[in-house]
Design an enzyme around this catalytic site. Structure first.
Site, PDB file in Angstrom:
ATOM      1  N   ALA A 200       0.869  -1.167   0.000  1.00 28.60           N
ATOM      2  CA  ALA A 200       0.000   0.000   0.000  1.00 28.60           C
ATOM      3  C   ALA A 200       0.909   1.221   0.000  1.00 28.60           C
ATOM      4  O   ALA A 200       2.080   1.141   0.365  1.00 28.60           O
ATOM      5  CB  ALA A 200      -0.919   0.021   1.217  1.00 28.60           C
ATOM      6  N   LYS A 201       0.381   2.343  -0.415  1.00 25.10           N
ATOM      7  CA  LYS A 201       1.164   3.575  -0.405  1.00 25.10           C
ATOM      8  C   LYS A 201       0.208   4.744  -0.386  1.00 25.10           C
ATOM      9  O   LYS A 201      -0.858   4.704  -1.014  1.00 25.10           O
ATOM     10  CB  LYS A 201       2.064   3.660  -1.639  1.00 25.10           C
ATOM     11  CG  LYS A 201       3.347   4.439  -1.410  1.00 25.10           C
ATOM     12  CD  LYS A 201       4.296   3.666  -0.500  1.00 25.10           C
ATOM     13  CE  LYS A 201       5.592   4.418  -0.252  1.00 25.10           C
ATOM     14  NZ  LYS A 201       6.482   3.692   0.654  1.00 25.10           N
TER      15      LYS A 201
END
Length: 963
Positions: A200-201
């Site tokens: 995720a980012k």
């Protein structure tokens, strides 16, 4: 604002509804819509009826007070919208309006109808979107994303799956921050393959930075914007209260339960973990301070030096495979970063023999042409301990002759003779700072250590515009100009992937950033999962908060060791696969094609070779190089993990041992029950099995087993796990790994290849011989004791030729420094390939495995099975079809040998001595055995055997075995 006013007046919309449209328009620009905000707004005014319908559709879908008959009402609005869109004449306006329709339709949740504690509408909007259903999105598409909008901040959080984690960064790219975050997510997905959650980012931009107040005022505004992003995300996330899922208030959910949301530090947010955890506490979020790792009650990555230490494991392996031990021998280095930085600073303190010739950051350029190891190390230590140090603080007295520190902003720098010589510049002593940076990057040194932000190396045929890092266009160099032996990518995106491949093809040693610097996310993952278990113990009264906060730091060293173990095994897996890369090229190519066909991989995005390039490599006897293998390794893990998680494999009782191996010993001893009931138990077990399988037997192994047997990935994982535990391979691997820097690395890889050969053979055997579902616990309990006994008595069981060959291999290993016990164990691997056949036959005839083994091996020697296997191993293989034919013949030999051994045992009775039993069987089959002997004599006389000849022998054995 005038256009917005017209939207309110002309369309009869409320200001908040206009804000919703503006938020969506900002999102559309982030995903690639190139029209200006003004043009988009004018289009909405021009088509006021369609704007009203878009708002009505949004409200119909998401207003919690209007749920009655909402589906039919939404269908009616959609029909009217589509009809209206057909009448739009302008192609650009049509694209804009259809863009709004798409993102509204694919919105899953919104906080639009939520109210704050004061009863007022929230001053920001957030939307959760089903990214894979939005056609306009560039690849790769995340699973979900949350977009947060307000006049003060905009931000996005991209998730690769249901259980996903990664950092939130403070971006300065207001108009395309999602593009920046997407590039980081792509790397994070690959990096996170080693840990439980997928990647995720997130990121945000400060839209109204303060004009006064300096650094402190900007930091305060950044924190408030960060809080808004976190609140916008938590507004849309389900909570867990007790054991029940608690959806957020006033949020219509168009998806299923979604309770797992964690964040981590990134560029600009390194000190924000406690801030995020404070917001999570406001929401009573179930993860408590496990929501954001690295806070005041978490693991300080810089203090642990964990990211640099993980990358250093990779660097040590590169040098070890070059025949050098950098912990004991001096080596030269240049780098990107300064000693105040986490990755660069910690990295430059990991060996006292580092001779740092030059380095640079955005402020200064440091040059020390002939550093004294002791003095320079001590000075680096001092700078690392000095708050906010820079290269300008370096003590000139600790430098060698010609050393200096230059300002990046200077018009020109003048190097001393020694500095120019050290950087290979000859008589060129006057340079611009940018030219000096390029000279450092291309210096002839042992190690290039990347610890700073920026992409500094591209492929020779890439344009700077292709890179997406304009700030470093003026200093970036081409990979074919590098002269370093080894690259350590402690920082993200230091090279483009094409640059890595170009350097690797030219002989440079490097992996990818996702492999090298994965230790940071791995540490955060351990922290979050440790806290989930300990928080459960706290909820049950088995632990106090103070006790937990005391225990966490006590486990720091072991957590670090568990993380570095992952780095060690991943880099070892790449080296082992690289050592066999030419012969595995066909398998790798077929695996890439299969991933592409399944929609799991886009080889163009990952810069894996196309079919023409694969053919060229095959002709050159070259396989995939390390950066390519790094990507393939990660995708193999992502693919297998998804399959395992969807199966019941993680529920096998035996695999509970793998769950315990993930956690520090102190936790296992004191809180075993909390671990065994961990909310992410299945995910942790699936990840552990995935890593064990892919690390030990390579990225294409599972696919190759599926091809050969038509069994599922889950069944392959079961069979591999049985092999690993039945043959007790962990002990063998550990013994080989103990030989680091004691024997040549090439020899270690050969030892590991022997274990890998057994792993592959036995896994295939279990898949082919067990038609029913493989019960890991039961099969291991059946096979392990018998295989252990057989391994112990193997010398006495083998015929003389096989025994001599095994002893010869053991002596060869021992002569090169391998301890006798390890040499004997590995040398026995080829003979132990028969162990599965022997044990199963022993169970079938209810005889001791030792007695069955004597008959089995006796049959192999007398009837030429052993010679035929050796002959098949020498056949020249030029295609996948030929490889399949050879593998089929080898399997046939196994089946024939078992069948004949069965006949010998059945005809002889239990009391006969095995040699007598074999002679009695041979006397009964004298004619068939004679024909076989004559055929084998003919084959032994042939200089070059082919598959057709050996197939004839196979047919003779088939007739003899009665199969």
């Amino acid at each position: 604002n005038g256009v917005l006013n017209r939207l309110v007046l002309a369309c009869g919309l409320q200001w908040r509804e206009v804000a919703m449209l503006r938020a969506y328009s900002r999102y559309l620009r982030q995903i690639g819509m190139t029209f200006s905000q003004t043009y988009i707004a004018r289009t909405m005014v021009q088509h006021r009826r369609l704007s009203q319908l878009l708002v009505r559709l949004f409200c119909t879908l998401f207003d919690p007070a209007q749920r009655e008959d909402f589906r039919s009402r939404a269908a009616g609005v959609l029909a009217e919208l589509r009809q209206g869109l057909e009448a739009v004449q302008s192609l650009d306006e049509d694209r804009i309006l259809r863009g709004f329709l798409t993102v509204i339709k694919e919105t899953l949740r919104t906080n639009f109808f939520q109210r704050g504690g004061d009863g007022k509408a929230k001053p920001y909007l957030s939307f959760k979107l089903d990214s894979r259903s939005i056609r306009q999105l560039p690849d790769p598409k995340p699973r979900f994303e949350i977009f947060v909008y307000s006049p003060r901040v905009e931000g996005v959080h991209l998730r690769g799956g249901m259980v996903a984690r990664g950092g939130i960064r403070w971006s300065d790219r207001r108009e395309d921050f999602r593009t920046e975050i997407l590039g980081l997510l792509k790397a994070q997905m690959v990096k996170n393959a080693v840990i439980v959650p997928v990647g995720a980012k997130g990121g945000f931009v400060v839209k109204k930075p303060p004009a006064t107040g300096g650094r402190e005022a900007l930091l305060a505004e950044g924190i408030e914007c960060y809080k808004t992003l976190i609140r916008g995300m938590l507004d849309l996330t389900d909570n867990i209260v007790g054991d029940a899922v608690a959806p957020p208030a006033d949020v219509v959910r168009r998806d299923g339960d979604d309770t797992y949301l964690v964040v981590a530090a990134d560029k600009g947010t390194a000190t924000f973990s406690d801030v995020a955890n404070g917001v999570a506490a406001e929401y009573g979020f179930w993860l408590d301070d496990a929501f954001a790792s690295g806070g005041s009650a978490g693991y300080d990555h810089k203090k642990m030096g964990i990211t640099a230490r993980g990358a250093w494991v990779a660097v040590q392996r590169h040098f070890r495979e070059l025949g050098r031990n950098i912990q004991e021998q001096p080596f030269t280095c240049v780098g990107v970063g300064d000693m105040s930085g986490d990755v660069f600073g910690n990295g430059m303190l990991l060996s006292t023999h580092t001779r740092l010739l030059a380095a640079f950051d955005h402020r200064h350029i440091f040059v020390d042409p002939n550093p004294d190891e002791g003095k320079s190390f001590a000075e680096r230590q001092r700078l690392f301990a000095l708050p906010r140090s820079s290269w300008a603080d370096y003590d000139r007295a600790a430098m060698s002759a010609g050393g200096d520190v230059f300002e990046r902003g200077a018009k020109q720098v003048v190097l001393a003779d020694e500095a120019a010589a050290a950087l290979g510049l000859g008589n060129k002593k006057k340079l611009t700072p940018n030219e000096l940076v390029q000279a450092i990057l291309t210096a002839q040194v042992d190690l290039l250590w990347l610890g700073g932000i920026g992409t500094f190396v591209k492929h020779s045929k890439e344009r700077h515009a292709d890179v997406g890092d304009r700030a470093n266009d003026s200093v970036r160099v081409d990979a074919n100009h590098l002269r370093c032996k080894v690259v350590g990518e402690g920082a993200n995106l230091g090279f483009t992937q094409r640059a890595r491949i170009e350097l690797a093809l030219a002989g440079g040693r490097l992996n990818t950033d996702a492999i090298d610097n994965s230790a940071g996310v791995d540490t955060s993952d351990h922290e979050v999962n440790i806290k989930i278990a300990l928080n459960d113990a706290m909820a049950r009264g088995a632990l106090t908060r103070e006790g937990r906060d005391t225990l966490l730091p006590e486990m720091t060293d072991e957590v670090g060791a568990l993380v570095l173990r992952d780095n060690y095994l991943q880099t070892q897996a790449i080296s082992l696969t690289e050592s066999m890369a030419p012969e595995l090229l066909d398998r790798h190519a077929r695996f890439i094609r299969a991933l592409e066909k399944a929609g799991k991989l886009d080889r163009r995005l990952e810069f894996l070779p196309d079919e023409d390039e694969i053919r060229q490599r095959g002709a050159q006897r070259r396989g995939l190089v390390r950066p390519e293998l790094s990507v393939l390794l990660a995708y193999a893990k992502i693919w297998l993990y998804e399959d395992l998680l969807a199966s019941d494999v993680p529920d096998d009782p035996l695999l509970g041992e793998d769950l315990l191996r993930y956690f520090p010993t102190a936790m296992v001893e004191r809180f075993r029950d909390a671990i065994e009931h961990h909310r992410l138990r299945r995910e942790i077990v699936a990840t552990y099995i995935t890593n064990s399988t892919v690390n030990r037997v390579g990225p294409s192994f599972v696919f190759r087993m599926m091809e050969a047997t038509a069994r599922s990935a889950q069944e392959v994982a079961r069979a591999y796990t049985i092999t690993r535990d039945a043959f007790e391979l962990r002990q063998v691997w550990a013994a080989i790994e103990e030989l680091d820097n004691k024997v040549p690395a090439e020899l270690q890889l050969r030892l590991l290849q022997e274990v890998r050969r057994l792993s592959e053979h036995a896994t295939l055997w279990f898949l082919q011989r067990f038609d029913q579902e493989l019960d890991v616990s039961r099969v291991v309990a059946t096979f392990r004791p018998a295989l252990r006994e057989m391994a112990r008595d193997l010398e006495a069981l083998l015929p003389a030729p096989a025994r001599r060959e095994m002893r010869k291999r053991a002596r060869d290993y021992a002569r090169q420094g391998v301890p006798e016990k390890v040499a004997n164990r590995v040398a026995a691997m080829r003979a132990l390939l028969a162990g599965t056949d022997v044990v199963r036959l022993a169970l079938a005839v209810e005889a001791p495995a030792e007695e069955v083994a004597k008959v089995y091996f006796g049959v192999g020697e007398r009837l030429g099975f052993d010679w035929l296997r050796g002959a098949l191993g020498r056949v020249k293989i030029e295609s996948s079809w030929q490889r399949a034919a050879v593998e089929g013949l080898l399997d046939d030999l196994s089946l024939h040998q078992v069948a004949i051994a069965w006949q010998v045992l059945a005809e002889a009775g239990r009391k006969a001595e095995w040699r007598e039993a074999l002679q009695a069987w041979e006397a009964r089959h004298a004619a068939e055995a004679g024909r076989l002997d004559r055929l084998l004599d003919e084959l032994r006389a042939v200089e070059t055997l082919d598959i057709a000849m050996l197939t004839v022998a196979d047919r003779q054995l088939q007739a003899l075995s009665g199969r």
